[in-house]
Design an enzyme around this catalytic site. Sequence first.
Site, PDB file in Angstrom:
ATOM      1  N   ASN A 209      49.063  26.126   8.254  1.00  0.00           N
ATOM      2  CA  ASN A 209      50.366  25.471   8.315  1.00  0.00           C
ATOM      3  C   ASN A 209      50.983  25.437   6.917  1.00  0.00           C
ATOM      4  OD1 ASN A 209      49.481  22.887   6.969  1.00  0.00           O
ATOM      5  ND2 ASN A 209      48.142  22.850   8.786  1.00  0.00           N
ATOM      6  N   LYS A 288      37.835  43.067  12.284  1.00  0.00           N
ATOM      7  CA  LYS A 288      39.273  42.906  12.397  1.00  0.00           C
ATOM      8  C   LYS A 288      39.752  43.252  13.806  1.00  0.00           C
ATOM      9  CE  LYS A 288      43.674  44.615  10.587  1.00  0.00           C
ATOM     10  NZ  LYS A 288      44.318  45.578   9.659  1.00  0.00           N
ATOM     11  N   ASP A 305      38.026  15.292  15.218  1.00  0.00           N
ATOM     12  CA  ASP A 305      39.104  14.417  14.767  1.00  0.00           C
ATOM     13  C   ASP A 305      38.605  13.600  13.575  1.00  0.00           C
ATOM     14  OD1 ASP A 305      40.961  12.292  14.450  1.00  0.00           O
ATOM     15  OD2 ASP A 305      41.660  12.623  16.498  1.00  0.00           O
ATOM     16  N   LEU A 307      40.208  11.535  11.394  1.00  0.00           N
ATOM     17  CA  LEU A 307      40.658  10.142  11.343  1.00  0.00           C
ATOM     18  C   LEU A 307      39.904   9.265  12.332  1.00  0.00           C
ATOM     19  CD1 LEU A 307      44.546  10.081  10.950  1.00  0.00           C
ATOM     20  CD2 LEU A 307      42.878   8.864   9.575  1.00  0.00           C
ATOM     21  N   LYS A 336      49.793   6.778  17.354  1.00  0.00           N
ATOM     22  CA  LYS A 336      48.632   7.283  16.618  1.00  0.00           C
ATOM     23  C   LYS A 336      47.905   6.143  15.911  1.00  0.00           C
ATOM     24  CE  LYS A 336      47.443  10.991  13.335  1.00  0.00           C
ATOM     25  NZ  LYS A 336      48.018  12.104  12.508  1.00  0.00           N
TER      26      LYS A 336
END
Length: 402
Positions: A209, A288, A305, A307, A336
């Site tokens: 990201n 690849k 996860d 957190l 959340k």
Amino acid sequence: MTLANKKILLGITGGIAAYKTPDLVRKLTAQGAEVRVVLTQSAAEFVSPLSLQAVSGNPVHQHLLDPDAEAAMGHIELAKWADILLIAPATANCMAKLANGLADDLLSTLFLATTAKVFVAPAMNQQMWKAAATQRNLSTLHWMGVTLLGPDSGEQACGDIGAGRMLDPLDIVGQLTTSSAAGQFAGKHIVITAGPTREALDPVRYISNHSSGKMGFAIAEAARAAGASVTLIAGPVTLPTPAGCTRVDVLSAKDMHEACMAAVGDADIFIATAAVADYRAQDVQSQKIKKSNDELTLTFVKNPDILASVSALSSGPFTVGFAAESTNVADYARDKLKRKNLDMIAANDITASGLGFNSDNNALHVFWAQGDKQLSAKPKKDLATELLGIVLERYQYKNNNA
């Protein structure tokens, strides 16, 4: 955190926001600070020296060449007296003077003569704030170590709407209080995650990201400056390690999860700013992937996860999450916060122009069970300090009410 016994030299320049400064002085003195005021010639058109003298309890300084004061080198003594030099409001003209080392009045001379920490609260028309010259001067002031307070956004006295309003006096006092917190985190271990993760598809490709890691690194730097022992768990970014921080480099979400669980055992506070991939490829190809059909189907599975794992620890740290959202920011953040049993969460709108991913600036809306607070757009370095003030406040509240 208070400003008790701090010696604050308040410089007031000629903007309409100068009318707020008697209230600012009252709020500073209410925190235990001793305030002396320097008023520029143009500022005296907006606020009277007598009102400032009344609320500060000290004479107001206006002239560089005051025969009575200069008999004892008054401006030099005033520069040495201050722990903090706060300029509010700071006009575009004032910022230009400071950035270029001009000293043609008392305030600009004091700026050059003092070793005090300098804070500037800009106030100007939104177009003046956006002007290339102002932004260049701002960059120079940052390089010089000046801390920016604001500006805020909204409707201005001229009728324009945009960035350039001076922060509310209460917010200025809050940020000064936070920035004066050196040592407030002494003896505390803070673990911070930052940057993106990379989820491999094959030896060549991966999914990631746009996170730059700048927010997490800014928080790490501010936490270390406030006396904390800092472990910074960083995804693949090229940022230099903040001085005094212990850095752990990772690639994937699984790597980051392992590093976090190994680090939080003795942590007091955990701040998760990293943009961690929710999913990874079920099967990472050893060779690849070759282009063949018009479509390629990949199967993904959930990553651990981080957190939720940290907040589930029986004696885990005070846990702060981040939520980068594109819609319904407040609703998703509150959900959340509750769903992952967090102590706090800081949310930002990734669709806001010039803020968030890869930017040097950001704005946050911070939530906790008992309330929330919005932190206006500002450089991430300044935002980090402001955020840590809230973290410390909520951390102490939790411990005192455990």
